[in-house]
Scaffold this active site. Structure first.
Site, mmCIF file in Angstrom:
data_model
loop_
_atom_site.group_PDB
_atom_site.id
_atom_site.type_symbol
_atom_site.label_atom_id
_atom_site.label_comp_id
_atom_site.label_asym_id
_atom_site.label_seq_id
_atom_site.Cartn_x
_atom_site.Cartn_y
_atom_site.Cartn_z
ATOM 1 C CE LYS A 52 -38.491 -21.918 16.356
ATOM 2 N NZ LYS A 52 -38.051 -23.300 16.287
HETATM 3 C C1 E4P Z 1 -34.588 -23.596 16.718
HETATM 4 O O1 E4P Z 1 -35.582 -23.264 17.303
HETATM 5 C C2 E4P Z 1 -34.546 -24.578 15.610
HETATM 6 O O2 E4P Z 1 -35.566 -25.516 15.818
HETATM 7 C C3 E4P Z 1 -33.271 -25.372 15.568
HETATM 8 O O3 E4P Z 1 -32.373 -25.013 16.574
HETATM 9 C C4 E4P Z 1 -32.716 -25.614 14.214
HETATM 10 O O4 E4P Z 1 -31.547 -26.386 14.339
HETATM 11 P P1 E4P Z 1 -30.847 -27.124 13.098
HETATM 12 O O5 E4P Z 1 -30.043 -26.143 12.338
HETATM 13 O O6 E4P Z 1 -29.978 -28.183 13.762
HETATM 14 O O7 E4P Z 1 -31.956 -27.717 12.264
#
Ligand code: E4P
Length: 216
Positions: A84
Protein backbone atom coordinates in the site's frame (compact mmCIF):
# COMPACT_ATOMS: atom_id res chain seq x y z
CA UNK A 1 -17.33 -7.86 -6.52
CA UNK A 2 -14.56 -8.90 -4.12
CA UNK A 3 -15.15 -8.41 -0.41
CA UNK A 4 -12.21 -7.33 1.75
CA UNK A 5 -12.17 -6.66 5.48
CA UNK A 6 -10.64 -3.38 6.64
CA UNK A 7 -9.06 -4.26 9.97
CA UNK A 8 -5.92 -5.44 11.73
CA UNK A 9 -7.92 -7.45 14.27
CA UNK A 10 -7.12 -11.17 13.91
CA UNK A 11 -10.37 -12.36 15.50
CA UNK A 12 -12.44 -10.28 13.08
CA UNK A 13 -10.37 -11.56 10.15
CA UNK A 14 -10.84 -15.19 11.27
CA UNK A 15 -14.59 -14.76 11.77
CA UNK A 16 -15.12 -13.03 8.40
CA UNK A 17 -12.97 -15.68 6.71
CA UNK A 18 -15.04 -18.45 8.30
CA UNK A 19 -18.13 -16.93 6.67
CA UNK A 20 -16.53 -18.12 3.42
CA UNK A 21 -16.78 -14.83 1.58
CA UNK A 22 -13.56 -13.03 2.35
CA UNK A 23 -11.39 -12.20 -0.67
CA UNK A 24 -8.74 -10.11 1.05
CA UNK A 25 -7.68 -7.75 3.83
CA UNK A 26 -6.68 -4.09 3.97
CA UNK A 27 -4.74 -2.66 6.89
CA UNK A 28 -3.32 0.79 7.52
CA UNK A 29 -1.00 2.20 10.21
CA UNK A 30 -3.96 3.56 12.23
CA UNK A 31 -5.75 0.17 12.23
CA UNK A 32 -2.54 -1.59 13.33
CA UNK A 33 -1.98 1.00 16.08
CA UNK A 34 -5.57 0.52 17.28
CA UNK A 35 -4.82 -3.17 17.88
CA UNK A 36 -1.57 -2.28 19.70
CA UNK A 37 0.66 -4.45 17.47
CA UNK A 38 4.29 -3.35 17.45
CA UNK A 39 5.59 -6.25 15.33
CA UNK A 40 4.01 -5.45 11.96
CA UNK A 41 5.74 -8.29 10.10
CA UNK A 42 4.52 -10.86 12.61
CA UNK A 43 0.98 -9.52 12.31
CA UNK A 44 1.13 -9.73 8.51
CA UNK A 45 2.46 -13.30 8.69
CA UNK A 46 -0.52 -14.25 10.87
CA UNK A 47 -3.03 -12.50 8.59
CA UNK A 48 -1.56 -14.19 5.49
CA UNK A 49 -1.81 -17.59 7.18
CA UNK A 50 -5.59 -17.04 7.56
CA UNK A 51 -6.47 -15.35 4.26
CA UNK A 52 -5.31 -16.57 0.87
CA UNK A 53 -6.39 -13.44 -1.07
CA UNK A 54 -4.65 -10.06 -1.30
CA UNK A 55 -3.42 -8.59 2.01
CA UNK A 56 -2.49 -4.90 1.82
CA UNK A 57 0.47 -3.77 3.91
CA UNK A 58 1.17 -0.04 4.01
CA UNK A 59 4.64 1.46 3.79
CA UNK A 60 5.67 4.26 6.16
CA UNK A 61 8.30 5.93 3.99
CA UNK A 62 7.35 9.01 2.00
CA UNK A 63 10.32 9.04 -0.40
CA UNK A 64 10.59 6.81 -3.48
CA UNK A 65 13.76 4.96 -2.41
CA UNK A 66 12.39 4.31 1.07
CA UNK A 67 9.04 3.06 -0.28
CA UNK A 68 10.74 0.69 -2.74
CA UNK A 69 13.08 -0.63 -0.03
CA UNK A 70 10.21 -1.26 2.40
CA UNK A 71 8.11 -2.89 -0.32
CA UNK A 72 10.88 -5.31 -1.30
CA UNK A 73 11.12 -6.42 2.35
CA UNK A 74 7.35 -6.70 2.94
CA UNK A 75 6.73 -8.90 -0.11
CA UNK A 76 9.10 -11.50 1.36
CA UNK A 77 6.51 -12.18 4.09
CA UNK A 78 4.03 -13.99 1.81
CA UNK A 79 2.99 -14.32 -1.82
CA UNK A 80 -0.29 -12.51 -1.24
CA UNK A 81 1.15 -9.27 0.15
CA UNK A 82 0.16 -6.13 -1.79
CA UNK A 83 2.10 -2.97 -1.03
CA UNK A 84 0.00 0.00 0.00
CA UNK A 85 1.57 3.21 -1.25
CA UNK A 86 0.32 6.76 -0.55
CA UNK A 87 -0.87 8.78 -3.53
CA UNK A 88 1.92 11.36 -3.57
CA UNK A 89 4.54 12.12 -6.25
CA UNK A 90 7.18 9.94 -4.59
CA UNK A 91 4.58 7.19 -4.20
CA UNK A 92 3.76 7.21 -7.93
CA UNK A 93 7.47 7.02 -8.80
CA UNK A 94 7.78 4.01 -6.50
CA UNK A 95 4.68 2.34 -8.01
CA UNK A 96 6.27 2.57 -11.46
CA UNK A 97 9.44 0.86 -10.21
CA UNK A 98 7.57 -1.77 -8.19
CA UNK A 99 5.24 -2.66 -11.05
CA UNK A 100 8.28 -3.20 -13.31
CA UNK A 101 9.44 -5.73 -10.68
CA UNK A 102 5.99 -7.39 -10.65
CA UNK A 103 5.36 -6.21 -7.09
CA UNK A 104 1.65 -5.50 -6.66
CA UNK A 105 0.64 -2.10 -5.29
CA UNK A 106 -2.50 -0.66 -3.74
CA UNK A 107 -2.36 3.12 -4.14
CA UNK A 108 -4.12 4.58 -1.15
CA UNK A 109 -5.54 7.92 0.01
CA UNK A 110 -7.07 8.68 -3.38
CA UNK A 111 -9.57 11.54 -3.32
CA UNK A 112 -9.85 12.65 -6.97
CA UNK A 113 -10.30 11.17 -10.47
CA UNK A 114 -7.05 12.78 -11.65
CA UNK A 115 -5.11 11.01 -8.90
CA UNK A 116 -6.75 7.73 -9.92
CA UNK A 117 -5.69 8.16 -13.56
CA UNK A 118 -2.08 8.84 -12.56
CA UNK A 119 -2.02 5.76 -10.31
CA UNK A 120 -3.31 3.58 -13.16
CA UNK A 121 -0.72 5.01 -15.56
CA UNK A 122 2.03 4.30 -13.01
CA UNK A 123 0.96 0.64 -13.02
CA UNK A 124 -1.04 0.34 -9.79
CA UNK A 125 -2.64 -3.07 -9.21
CA UNK A 126 -5.34 -1.48 -7.03
CA UNK A 127 -6.54 2.10 -6.51
CA UNK A 128 -8.22 2.97 -3.19
CA UNK A 129 -10.57 5.96 -3.31
CA UNK A 130 -11.82 6.85 0.21
CA UNK A 131 -15.58 7.46 0.07
CA UNK A 132 -16.47 7.95 3.74
CA UNK A 133 -13.85 10.62 4.30
CA UNK A 134 -15.23 12.56 1.31
CA UNK A 135 -18.78 12.24 2.65
CA UNK A 136 -17.42 13.63 5.94
CA UNK A 137 -16.50 16.88 4.17
CA UNK A 138 -19.83 17.15 2.31
CA UNK A 139 -18.64 15.72 -1.01
CA UNK A 140 -20.48 12.66 -2.35
CA UNK A 141 -17.79 9.96 -2.10
CA UNK A 142 -19.64 7.57 -4.39
CA UNK A 143 -19.56 10.15 -7.21
CA UNK A 144 -15.80 9.68 -7.19
CA UNK A 145 -16.21 5.91 -7.65
CA UNK A 146 -18.62 6.51 -10.52
CA UNK A 147 -16.12 8.83 -12.26
CA UNK A 148 -13.14 6.51 -11.76
CA UNK A 149 -14.95 3.38 -12.98
CA UNK A 150 -16.17 5.24 -16.08
CA UNK A 151 -12.75 6.73 -16.88
CA UNK A 152 -10.95 3.41 -16.33
CA UNK A 153 -13.38 1.66 -18.65
CA UNK A 154 -12.95 4.32 -21.40
CA UNK A 155 -9.18 3.76 -21.41
CA UNK A 156 -9.19 0.06 -20.56
CA UNK A 157 -7.05 0.50 -17.44
CA UNK A 158 -6.74 -2.82 -15.62
CA UNK A 159 -6.12 -1.26 -12.17
CA UNK A 160 -8.80 -2.59 -9.80
CA UNK A 161 -11.05 -0.03 -8.12
CA UNK A 162 -11.24 -0.72 -4.38
CA UNK A 163 -13.90 1.27 -2.54
CA UNK A 164 -12.33 2.25 0.78
CA UNK A 165 -13.45 4.17 3.88
CA UNK A 166 -16.82 2.43 3.72
CA UNK A 167 -19.17 3.36 6.54
CA UNK A 168 -22.50 1.61 5.80
CA UNK A 169 -24.17 -1.02 3.57
CA UNK A 170 -25.38 1.51 0.97
CA UNK A 171 -21.77 2.32 0.11
CA UNK A 172 -21.40 -1.40 -0.73
CA UNK A 173 -24.64 -1.58 -2.75
CA UNK A 174 -23.75 1.52 -4.78
CA UNK A 175 -20.23 0.17 -5.32
CA UNK A 176 -21.79 -2.99 -6.78
CA UNK A 177 -24.10 -0.94 -9.03
CA UNK A 178 -21.12 1.03 -10.33
CA UNK A 179 -19.12 -2.10 -11.08
CA UNK A 180 -16.29 -1.40 -8.62
CA UNK A 181 -13.97 -4.40 -8.34
CA UNK A 182 -13.48 -4.54 -4.56
CA UNK A 183 -15.14 -3.12 -1.46
CA UNK A 184 -13.20 -3.11 1.82
CA UNK A 185 -15.33 -2.81 4.93
CA UNK A 186 -15.05 -2.80 8.69
CA UNK A 187 -16.29 -6.03 10.31
CA UNK A 188 -19.41 -4.20 11.53
CA UNK A 189 -20.47 -3.31 7.96
CA UNK A 190 -19.87 -6.88 6.71
CA UNK A 191 -22.30 -8.06 9.41
CA UNK A 192 -24.80 -5.36 8.47
CA UNK A 193 -24.85 -6.72 4.88
CA UNK A 194 -26.27 -10.01 6.15
CA UNK A 195 -28.98 -8.70 8.46
CA UNK A 196 -32.57 -7.97 7.46
CA UNK A 197 -35.41 -7.62 10.01
CA UNK A 198 -37.88 -9.40 7.68
CA UNK A 199 -35.52 -12.38 7.45
CA UNK A 200 -35.40 -12.61 11.26
CA UNK A 201 -39.19 -12.20 11.68
CA UNK A 202 -39.87 -14.66 8.84
CA UNK A 203 -37.57 -17.30 10.33
CA UNK A 204 -39.02 -16.84 13.81
CA UNK A 205 -42.57 -17.35 12.46
CA UNK A 206 -41.61 -20.43 10.39
CA UNK A 207 -40.11 -22.06 13.48
CA UNK A 208 -43.10 -21.07 15.67
CA UNK A 209 -45.59 -22.57 13.16
CA UNK A 210 -43.52 -25.75 12.87
CA UNK A 211 -43.43 -26.18 16.66
CA UNK A 212 -47.20 -25.56 16.91
CA UNK A 213 -47.75 -28.39 14.42
CA UNK A 214 -45.48 -30.75 16.37
CA UNK A 215 -47.30 -30.00 19.64
CA UNK A 216 -50.86 -30.22 18.21
C1 E4P B 1 -8.49 1.50 3.22
O1 E4P B 1 -7.70 0.69 2.82
C2 E4P B 1 -8.39 2.22 4.51
O2 E4P B 1 -7.75 1.37 5.43
C3 E4P B 1 -9.73 2.54 5.12
O3 E4P B 1 -10.80 2.11 4.33
C4 E4P B 1 -9.84 3.87 5.75
O4 E4P B 1 -11.13 4.01 6.29
P1 E4P B 1 -11.53 5.16 7.33
O5 E4P B 1 -11.77 6.42 6.59
O6 E4P B 1 -12.80 4.63 7.98
O7 E4P B 1 -10.38 5.29 8.30
Amino acid sequence: MKIFIDTANLNEIKEANDMGLLDGVTTNPSLVAKEGYKDFKDLLTKICSIVKGDVSAEVLSTDCDGIVKEARELVKIADNIVIKVPLIKEGLKAVKILSSENIKTNVTLCFSPSQAVLAAKAGAYIISPFVGRLDDISYNGMELIDKITRIYSIYGFTTQVLVASVRHPMHFVEACEMGADICTMPFKVINQLVKHPLTDIGLENFLKDWNKLQNS
